[in-house]
Design a protein around this motif. Structure first.
Motif, short mmCIF file in Angstrom:
data_model
loop_
_atom_site.label_atom_id
_atom_site.label_comp_id
_atom_site.label_asym_id
_atom_site.label_seq_id
_atom_site.Cartn_x
_atom_site.Cartn_y
_atom_site.Cartn_z
N SER A 405 24.70 49.85 40.95
CA SER A 405 23.86 49.13 40.24
C SER A 405 24.23 49.47 38.88
CB SER A 405 22.31 49.59 40.58
OG SER A 405 22.41 51.03 40.72
N ARG A 406 24.52 50.72 38.17
CA ARG A 406 24.79 50.94 37.01
C ARG A 406 25.88 50.15 36.39
NH1 ARG A 406 25.96 56.94 36.00
NH2 ARG A 406 28.03 56.40 36.85
N GLU A 407 26.91 49.89 37.51
CA GLU A 407 28.02 48.91 37.10
C GLU A 407 27.71 47.70 36.65
OE1 GLU A 407 32.48 47.64 38.43
OE2 GLU A 407 31.10 48.82 39.92
N LEU A 419 37.50 43.11 28.20
CA LEU A 419 36.91 43.61 29.31
C LEU A 419 36.69 42.75 30.53
CD1 LEU A 419 34.09 45.67 27.57
CD2 LEU A 419 36.35 46.39 28.38
N LEU A 420 36.84 42.98 31.77
CA LEU A 420 36.74 42.19 32.98
C LEU A 420 35.33 41.00 32.80
CD1 LEU A 420 38.21 41.04 35.48
CD2 LEU A 420 36.88 42.46 36.68
N HIS A 483 34.15 55.04 29.78
CA HIS A 483 34.41 54.46 31.03
C HIS A 483 34.66 55.19 32.16
CE1 HIS A 483 37.02 52.49 33.91
NE2 HIS A 483 36.72 51.31 33.71
N GLY A 484 35.36 56.50 31.87
CA GLY A 484 35.24 57.53 32.92
C GLY A 484 36.41 57.32 34.06
N ASP A 502 36.09 47.80 36.67
CA ASP A 502 35.71 48.94 37.42
C ASP A 502 35.07 49.83 36.42
OD1 ASP A 502 35.05 50.60 39.27
OD2 ASP A 502 36.85 50.73 40.39
N PHE A 503 33.77 49.50 36.47
CA PHE A 503 32.81 50.11 35.40
C PHE A 503 31.69 51.25 36.21
CE2 PHE A 503 34.16 46.53 33.24
CZ PHE A 503 34.66 47.01 32.01
N GLY A 504 32.28 51.35 37.49
CA GLY A 504 31.37 52.38 38.34
C GLY A 504 30.93 53.63 37.82
N LEU A 505 31.91 54.39 37.04
CA LEU A 505 31.78 55.56 36.43
C LEU A 505 31.51 55.71 34.97
CD1 LEU A 505 34.55 57.63 38.40
CD2 LEU A 505 32.37 57.07 39.17
#
Length: 624
Positions: A405-407, A419-420, A483-484, A502-505
């Motif tokens: 949800s944060r991504e 950025l994608l 980004h992490g 991929d921005f999950g972290l």
């Protein structure tokens, strides 16, 4: 700046004073202030020869060691990464110069196996050779002749019976392609022009491309039972020695692609020797063996694309670059954290399933530790609108849902060509995927990991990729976002540019979370520190992987207990990747070393990185 040996360059961290903002270190500049290095077939060659192909030569005796050194120009004393002593010099051929690392290991197959294995792992040469003397087993193999071993019999292995010893030899085979070259070299006899004139008279030496035998015994005569056994059981062996079997076993143990050869000069015919024969024939025979090897090196100069895959790769490469485990903290009753694996996402047959009433799933194109990605066809108004990517995550109530949800929230507010691109997100209400969450984005052509599996990036391709990624990371950092999880699997090709996905972290700076991908995480991130310098470190590791083909992975898993996790974090923070500077344009190598510094405060900012990459160096790929 203190002197740095070639062996230490795998972990070189340049002195702070040599890395002024936006400039290559003085170490890499000539007297006119130009960056030392030139592109040649997309292989950067620096002034000290760091980009030349490498050959390692092992010898067993001091006379052989001294003789090999006679052929080298500009010899220096050096050490490998583990401290093994070598003499390093250069051997010129028509195509250029070979960098030659030579050492003496003493007699015996065990010593030869250990040293050959270490040399292949640490020095990663294009070719490794054992050069020295041997005793003849054939009447037509005369003193001064040279034997290139096609294979080596280990004659010590066998079964002793009442009727005698039955041979059950171990056999090691030399590189078949190089053996074919050896046949040509022997037939054309051009190697004889490389034999030094020592004033001795005698017949012209011949080169034999044939098997040899190796054991642990020194042979001094031809009347022993062992000599008769060798002639009977190994009748095609042309010579006998004590290191070839172990050498080939150690050199070929690691699938690193290094070619291994054994070249022996005949100094003894195993008959009664004249007084002082060894003092004359051993250096002479070794010179003849070196002359043959020299001519062989004339014929096997590596191509640039082969060197890219070989020059920096660790043991086992060229494996496909893995998608490593992601480490995150997953709250539970016992406060545990764990490694999340791709196997944690269930595999389902979803072909034909429709998401959000308009995205028909076609095929799975990626699987990570937190989610799975499918290629889908978007349709509306009775027709197709093109292909998209749909990222799916199973119904979860733990921290996986927080990441997903944060991504979605972060991507919805990002708007940058680096950025994608984001399309939509939501939760599926029916069908097989009822309760699953999804994020729809543009469909990338491939990932950097896919490309590196085929061929590492070179020259301008590498620099352009680094610029695109640096621009994207700078956009995030301006919004105080980290980004992490920068790694090749999350760098995607979209049209003519590279974009970050991929921005999950992804988190705000100042958060405290020990999470990321093992092998790419900055050291401080294992302690939970979230700062933009985390991304700088991961960016540098990604550049090393992209330019060299190195793999960064950690296949270990953790028990789901806090004790196991804390012990892992305390003892298994990965070191920065070891790599050879020669495979990168010199300014890129300097930038990577700068960005991999262990202390975050000593690393450049992403603005520094981009300014550095945009500077106009001599021979530097132009921006745009």
């Amino acid at each position: 700046m203190p002197e740095v040996s070639r062996g230490e360059r795998f972990s070189l961290a340049h002195d702070e004073r040599s890395l002024p903002f936006g400039r290559a270190p003085e170490l890499l500049r000539d007297g006119r202030g130009s960056v030392v290095g030139r592109p040649e077939d997309d292989l950067w060659v620096t002034r000290d020869g760091m980009g030349v192909p490498r050959v390692v030569i092992l010898t067993a005796a001091l006379v052989e060691y001294r003789t090999v050194q006679e052929f080298l120009s500009r010899p220096e004393n050096e050490s490998s990464a583990s401290g093994a002593p070598y003499t390093v010099g250069y051997l010129g051929v028509e195509a250029g110069e070979w960098e030659v690392w030579v050492t003496c290991i003493g007699q015996g197959n065990i010593a030869a196996a250990l040293q050959a294995s270490h040399a292949v792992q640490e020095l990663r040469p294009e070719l490794i050779a054992f050069v020295g003397t041997a005793g003849s087993l054939k009447s037509d193999v005369r003193l001064g002749d040279v034997v290139y071993a096609t294979k080596v019999y280990g004659y010590e292995s066998g079964k002793q019976t009442d009727h005698g010893l039955l041979g059950r030899p171990s056999i090691e085979v030399t590189d078949p392609h190089t053996t074919q070259l050896a046949f040509r070299v022997a037939a054309q006899r051009a190697w004889l022009r490389k034999v030094p004139d020592n004033g001795l008279e005698g017949p012209t030496p011949e080169a034999h491309v044939a098997p040899i035998a190796a054991g642990e015994k020194i042979h001094t005569g031809n009347r022993s039972a062992l000599y008769d056994y060798l002639r009977q059981a190994f009748d095609d062996a042309h010579a006998v020695e004590m290191e070839g079997l172990g050498f080939l076993s150690g050199a070929t143990f690691w699938p690193a692609g290094t070619k291994a050869v054994v070249v022996r000069g005949v100094s003894d015919r195993l008959v009664d020797k004249a007084p002082g024969q060894d003092a004359v024939m051993q250096p002479t025979a070794c010179r003849h063996a070196m002359a043959l090897l020299w001519e062989l090196l004339e014929n096997c100069w590596p191509k640039a694309d082969a060197m890219w895959g070989r020059i920096a790769a660790p043991p086992g490469v060229r494996r496909a670059a893995p998608n490593p485990h992601t480490f995150v903290g997953l709250p539970s009753k016992n406060g545990s954290a764990t490694l999340m694996r791709r196997e944690d996402i269930p595999a389902l047959d979803l072909v034909g399933e429709v998401v959000d009433g308009r995205y028909r799933l076609l095929r799975e194109v990626g699987r990570g530790s937190l989610n799975v990605v499918w290629e889908a066809e978007e349709f509306a108004f009775g027709g197709s609108l093109g292909r998209v990517a749909v990222k799916l995550q199973p119904p979860q109530t733990d921290k996986r849902y927080v990441y997903f949800s944060r991504e979605a929230a972060i991507m919805a507010r990002l708007d940058s060509p680096s950025l994608l691109p984001y399309r939509c997100a939501g939760t599926q209400r029916d069908g097989k995927l009822a309760g699953w969450n999804y994020i729809c984005t543009a469909l990338a052509e491939l990932s950097l990991r896919d490309l590196v599996n085929e061929q590492p990036l070179q020259g301008s391709e590498l620099v352009s990729m680094m610029r695109d990624v640096a621009v994207g990371l700078l956009e995030l950092h301006k919004q105080r976002l980290v980004h992490g999880d920068i790694k090749p699997a999350n760098i995607l090709r979209l049209g003519e540019r590279w974009v970050i996905g991929d921005f999950g972290l992804t988190q705000k700076t100042g958060a405290h979370e020990p999470e990321g991908t093992i092998g790419y995480m900055a050291p401080e991130r294992f302690g939970g520190t979230v700062t933009t310098k985390n991304d700088v470190y991961s960016f540098a590791v990604t550049a090393v992987v992209a330019g060299s083909g190195l793999t960064r992975s950690d296949e270990r898993t953790l028990d789901n207990t806090q004790y196991q996790v804390l012990r892992f974090l305390a003892t298994n923070v990965p070191d920065p990747p070891a790599f050879r500077d020669a495979i990168f344009p010199p300014p890129v190598s300097a930038l990577i070393h700068w960005s991999l510094r262990p202390e975050p405060a000593e690393r450049p900012s992403m603005q520094d990185v981009l300014d550095f990459l945009n500077e106009d160096y001599d021979g530097w790929p132009r921006n745009g």
